[in-house]
Design a protein around this motif. Structure first.
Motif, short mmCIF file in Angstrom:
data_model
loop_
_atom_site.label_atom_id
_atom_site.label_comp_id
_atom_site.label_asym_id
_atom_site.label_seq_id
_atom_site.Cartn_x
_atom_site.Cartn_y
_atom_site.Cartn_z
N ALA A 71 -34.08 59.83 16.36
CA ALA A 71 -33.04 58.73 15.90
C ALA A 71 -33.64 57.84 14.79
O ALA A 71 -32.78 57.67 13.74
CB ALA A 71 -32.42 57.79 17.13
N SER A 72 -34.87 57.51 14.95
CA SER A 72 -35.46 56.64 13.97
C SER A 72 -35.56 57.24 12.66
O SER A 72 -35.37 56.82 11.57
CB SER A 72 -36.83 55.81 14.59
N LEU A 73 -36.18 58.51 12.75
CA LEU A 73 -36.35 59.22 11.64
C LEU A 73 -35.27 59.75 10.84
O LEU A 73 -35.15 59.58 9.51
CB LEU A 73 -37.31 60.48 11.95
N ALA A 74 -34.05 59.97 11.54
CA ALA A 74 -32.86 60.20 10.84
C ALA A 74 -32.38 58.95 10.37
O ALA A 74 -31.78 59.18 9.26
CB ALA A 74 -31.78 60.71 12.17
N ALA A 75 -32.27 57.84 10.74
CA ALA A 75 -31.91 56.62 10.09
C ALA A 75 -32.57 56.39 9.17
O ALA A 75 -32.30 56.31 7.94
CB ALA A 75 -31.88 55.64 11.27
N ARG A 76 -33.84 56.56 9.17
CA ARG A 76 -34.90 56.12 8.13
C ARG A 76 -34.69 57.19 6.78
O ARG A 76 -34.60 56.87 5.51
CB ARG A 76 -36.20 56.30 8.25
N TYR A 77 -34.44 58.44 7.24
CA TYR A 77 -34.07 59.43 5.99
C TYR A 77 -32.94 59.89 5.34
O TYR A 77 -32.45 60.50 4.72
CB TYR A 77 -34.87 60.77 6.14
N GLY A 78 -31.85 59.18 6.27
CA GLY A 78 -30.45 59.54 6.12
C GLY A 78 -29.74 60.92 6.48
O GLY A 78 -29.35 61.51 5.56
N ILE A 79 -30.75 61.73 7.45
CA ILE A 79 -30.39 62.89 7.66
C ILE A 79 -29.74 62.97 9.11
O ILE A 79 -30.08 62.08 9.94
CB ILE A 79 -31.53 63.62 7.57
N PRO A 80 -29.17 64.15 9.59
CA PRO A 80 -28.53 64.21 10.99
C PRO A 80 -29.86 64.46 11.80
O PRO A 80 -30.91 65.15 11.70
CB PRO A 80 -27.93 65.85 10.63
N GLU A 81 -29.48 63.83 13.08
CA GLU A 81 -30.63 64.00 14.10
C GLU A 81 -31.00 65.63 14.34
O GLU A 81 -32.21 65.70 14.68
CB GLU A 81 -30.18 63.30 15.41
N GLU A 82 -30.22 66.43 14.16
CA GLU A 82 -30.60 67.74 14.41
C GLU A 82 -31.42 68.39 13.35
O GLU A 82 -32.32 69.30 13.86
CB GLU A 82 -29.12 68.51 14.32
#
Length: 163
Positions: A71-82
């Motif tokens: 979740a943290s990486l998805a939020a940081r890079y603005g990408i879907p968690e998948e």
């Protein structure tokens, strides 16, 4: 305290929900300019983590659950968690297999990565270097070991001059 982890009992669910941390007794690691450098002190094998691997390592060292790291990486890079979820889970599998991380019940200590600050998502990749394993295993750096006493030649010359 380490948590007992049985990969035979619903391995994917357990891995995602468990918090992980670096194996504290036989692993030395440092994140330098976003790249994690890791040494298994028992085997002498050393590793590096490319891409977002340094961020993943920092979060795991901070006792974050795998789903929280995703979740943290998805939020940081603005990408879907998948997009990053499969990459992070694959990396966690490799880190567990290499015995570099272990499950823990410790409270998360590091703050999650800030949102929107990433330059661009790059999948985390574990590089394994087994070529120096024998040498490092013979004379590993050992954290927590008592210092080896030795006489400082400068102190001997100073004390000899004063007498």
């Amino acid at each position: 305290m380490e948590v007992q982890y049985d990969p035979d009992k619903d391995p994917e669910l357990l891995k995602v929900l468990l918090r992980m941390t670096a194996e504290s007794h036989g692993v030395a690691a440092k994140v330098i300019e976003g790249e994690a450098i890791i040494i298994n002190l028992e085997t002498g094998v050393y590793y590096s983590l490319d891409g977002t691997g340094g961020e993943v390592w920092s979060l795991l060292e901070g006792h974050h659950a795998v789903d929280s790291v995703i979740a943290s990486l998805a939020a940081r890079y603005g990408i879907p968690e998948e997009t990053c979820g499969a990459d992070v889970r694959a990396l966690v599998d490799q880190l567990l297999e290499e015995k570099l991380i272990v499950p823990t019940d410790a409270t998360p200590t590091a703050s999650p990565v800030s949102e929107g600050a990433g330059d661009g998502y790059s999948p985390p990749r574990l590089n394994v270097y087994r070529d120096r394993g024998d040498l490092l295993a013979l004379d590993p750096p050992v954290p927590g070991r008592e210092p080896i006493p030795w006489d400082d030649p400068l102190e001997q010359s100073d004390s000899g001059a004063a007498s």
